[in-house]
Design a protein around this motif. Sequence first.
Motif, PDB file in Angstrom:
ATOM      1  N   PRO A   1       0.824  -1.220   0.000  1.00 40.75           N
ATOM      2  CA  PRO A   1       0.000   0.000   0.000  1.00 40.75           C
ATOM      3  C   PRO A   1       0.852   1.261   0.000  1.00 40.75           C
ATOM      4  O   PRO A   1       1.872   1.345   0.692  1.00 40.75           O
ATOM      5  N   LYS A   2       0.414   2.229  -0.759  1.00 35.28           N
ATOM      6  CA  LYS A   2       1.125   3.511  -0.863  1.00 35.28           C
ATOM      7  C   LYS A   2       1.176   4.214   0.491  1.00 35.28           C
ATOM      8  O   LYS A   2       2.036   5.075   0.721  1.00 35.28           O
ATOM      9  N   THR A   3       0.283   3.822   1.400  1.00 33.13           N
ATOM     10  CA  THR A   3       0.253   4.468   2.717  1.00 33.13           C
ATOM     11  C   THR A   3       1.541   4.227   3.510  1.00 33.13           C
ATOM     12  O   THR A   3       1.802   4.933   4.487  1.00 33.13           O
ATOM     13  N   LEU A   4       2.368   3.246   3.089  1.00 33.34           N
ATOM     14  CA  LEU A   4       3.637   3.028   3.790  1.00 33.34           C
ATOM     15  C   LEU A   4       4.576   4.226   3.652  1.00 33.34           C
ATOM     16  O   LEU A   4       5.501   4.381   4.444  1.00 33.34           O
ATOM     17  N   GLU A   5       4.330   5.043   2.637  1.00 31.53           N
ATOM     18  CA  GLU A   5       5.130   6.261   2.498  1.00 31.53           C
ATOM     19  C   GLU A   5       4.988   7.153   3.733  1.00 31.53           C
ATOM     20  O   GLU A   5       5.873   7.979   4.014  1.00 31.53           O
ATOM     21  N   HIS A   6       3.900   6.974   4.458  1.00 33.40           N
ATOM     22  CA  HIS A   6       3.660   7.743   5.685  1.00 33.40           C
ATOM     23  C   HIS A   6       4.806   7.567   6.682  1.00 33.40           C
ATOM     24  O   HIS A   6       5.181   8.505   7.393  1.00 33.40           O
ATOM     25  N   PHE A   7       5.392   6.366   6.722  1.00 31.15           N
ATOM     26  CA  PHE A   7       6.462   6.099   7.686  1.00 31.15           C
ATOM     27  C   PHE A   7       7.743   6.872   7.348  1.00 31.15           C
ATOM     28  O   PHE A   7       8.578   7.089   8.221  1.00 31.15           O
ATOM     29  N   ALA A   8       7.902   7.262   6.081  1.00 33.12           N
ATOM     30  CA  ALA A   8       9.085   8.031   5.687  1.00 33.12           C
ATOM     31  C   ALA A   8       9.030   9.467   6.193  1.00 33.12           C
ATOM     32  O   ALA A   8      10.049  10.159   6.222  1.00 33.12           O
ATOM     33  N   GLU A   9       7.853   9.912   6.602  1.00 29.83           N
ATOM     34  CA  GLU A   9       7.689  11.303   7.034  1.00 29.83           C
ATOM     35  C   GLU A   9       8.137  11.531   8.465  1.00 29.83           C
ATOM     36  O   GLU A   9       8.310  12.674   8.893  1.00 29.83           O
ATOM     37  N   PHE A  10       8.315  10.464   9.247  1.00 31.10           N
ATOM     38  CA  PHE A  10       8.711  10.632  10.648  1.00 31.10           C
ATOM     39  C   PHE A  10      10.152  11.124  10.736  1.00 31.10           C
ATOM     40  O   PHE A  10      11.031  10.660  10.020  1.00 31.10           O
ATOM     41  N   ASN A  11      10.379  12.050  11.648  1.00 32.59           N
ATOM     42  CA  ASN A  11      11.729  12.558  11.890  1.00 32.59           C
ATOM     43  C   ASN A  11      12.408  11.860  13.053  1.00 32.59           C
ATOM     44  O   ASN A  11      13.621  12.020  13.260  1.00 32.59           O
ATOM     45  N   ASN A  12      11.632  11.103  13.826  1.00 31.97           N
ATOM     46  CA  ASN A  12      12.222  10.377  14.955  1.00 31.97           C
ATOM     47  C   ASN A  12      11.321   9.195  15.287  1.00 31.97           C
ATOM     48  O   ASN A  12      10.241   9.036  14.719  1.00 31.97           O
ATOM     49  N   GLY A  13      11.776   8.378  16.216  1.00 32.31           N
ATOM     50  CA  GLY A  13      10.974   7.246  16.642  1.00 32.31           C
ATOM     51  C   GLY A  13      11.431   5.941  16.006  1.00 32.31           C
ATOM     52  O   GLY A  13      12.425   5.886  15.274  1.00 32.31           O
TER      53      GLY A  13
END
Length: 366
Positions: free
Chosen positions: A116-128
């Motif tokens: 799913p394209k929604t995995l791109e969401h994880f690339a937006e995190f700056n930490n964690g």
Amino acid sequence: MSNTFYIDDFLRQAVTVGASDIHLSVGERPAIRVAGQIMRINLPPLTDEDIDATIQSIAPDNLKERISRFFDIDFAYEIPHFSRFRVNMSHQLGKCALVLRVIPYHIKAFEELNLPKTLEHFAEFNNGLVLVTGPTGSGKSTTIASLIDFINENYAKHIITIEDPVEFIFENKKSIISQRQLLIDTPSFADGVKYALRQDPDVIFIGEIRDRETIEAALNAAETGHLVVSTLHTNNAVQTVSRIVNIFEPAERGYIRQQVANTLRGTIAQKLVPTVDEDSRLPAPEILVVTPPAVDFIGKEELDKIYELVRQGSYDNMTTMNMSLYKLYEDGKITQETALYYSDAKQELEKMMRGVYHGTGVNRKY
């Protein structure tokens, strides 16, 4: 020998027919895994000399003199301009055996992998902390490579990978990528993370979280302003949290649980399932995005409530394994039998197939 075994020629043929893994052992015919199925190749059984010659041909120079003293060892091998391989050498009844995992040069995007394209969401995190989990051979490394390359293409960051061995090779795009191999560039995952923190990283990829020291290093890096990506051999989000916490002594678990609650950004648990024609396999992911309710459940050790949160959380880009299996089935990509076989909650999936669930996101398109 009358029948000489040429490893490079064999590997080229195996990759050409779509093998994901190659199995070589003394006294057995070579075997390959294609679309999840083991196939024996019509060649003579391999001899001690065949395996010894193969090891000498593919092992790194720094290991060749000492390799006979290892019981198990991992290393990488490359046929230039063709493919890379992750190699495991082990012993069976005193005889050497090799298993080679194919690591292609081309790093596929999420869409190419049917993720799913929604995995791109994880690339937006700056930490964690982001964890990709699943059994051996479930495509964890391939998914992480796609995530790292997506960051590489879209963000100007410093990405450090610590691997055993280095698998996918990345080319610098918008980001700078430094790849370090265990026992060559750093003595351990924990040490690799410790010193990576002094190298101006934005993203740290740890090949695998294996022990307490690596978990502590990962959580520390995630807490201090870095995005940490790693893998675990667990089947779902609840098992992932439990596995991390339970590595520690009972007296420490409350603190660690809260640390995980505060740093975990999400988990991707996936399985590879055979397609209708059985010519290939597709990933079925379970995606947890750690929202404020999830933080609360983890901190209070109410892990059983996380699954219900994922099942109802389609608006937060979450999906359960059953939702992914159902979508593959609904789209005609896998059979009903395959979907049910790979489900850990078969009764729920059967209800989805009968149309009992409505408005829960099972028909949602990615």
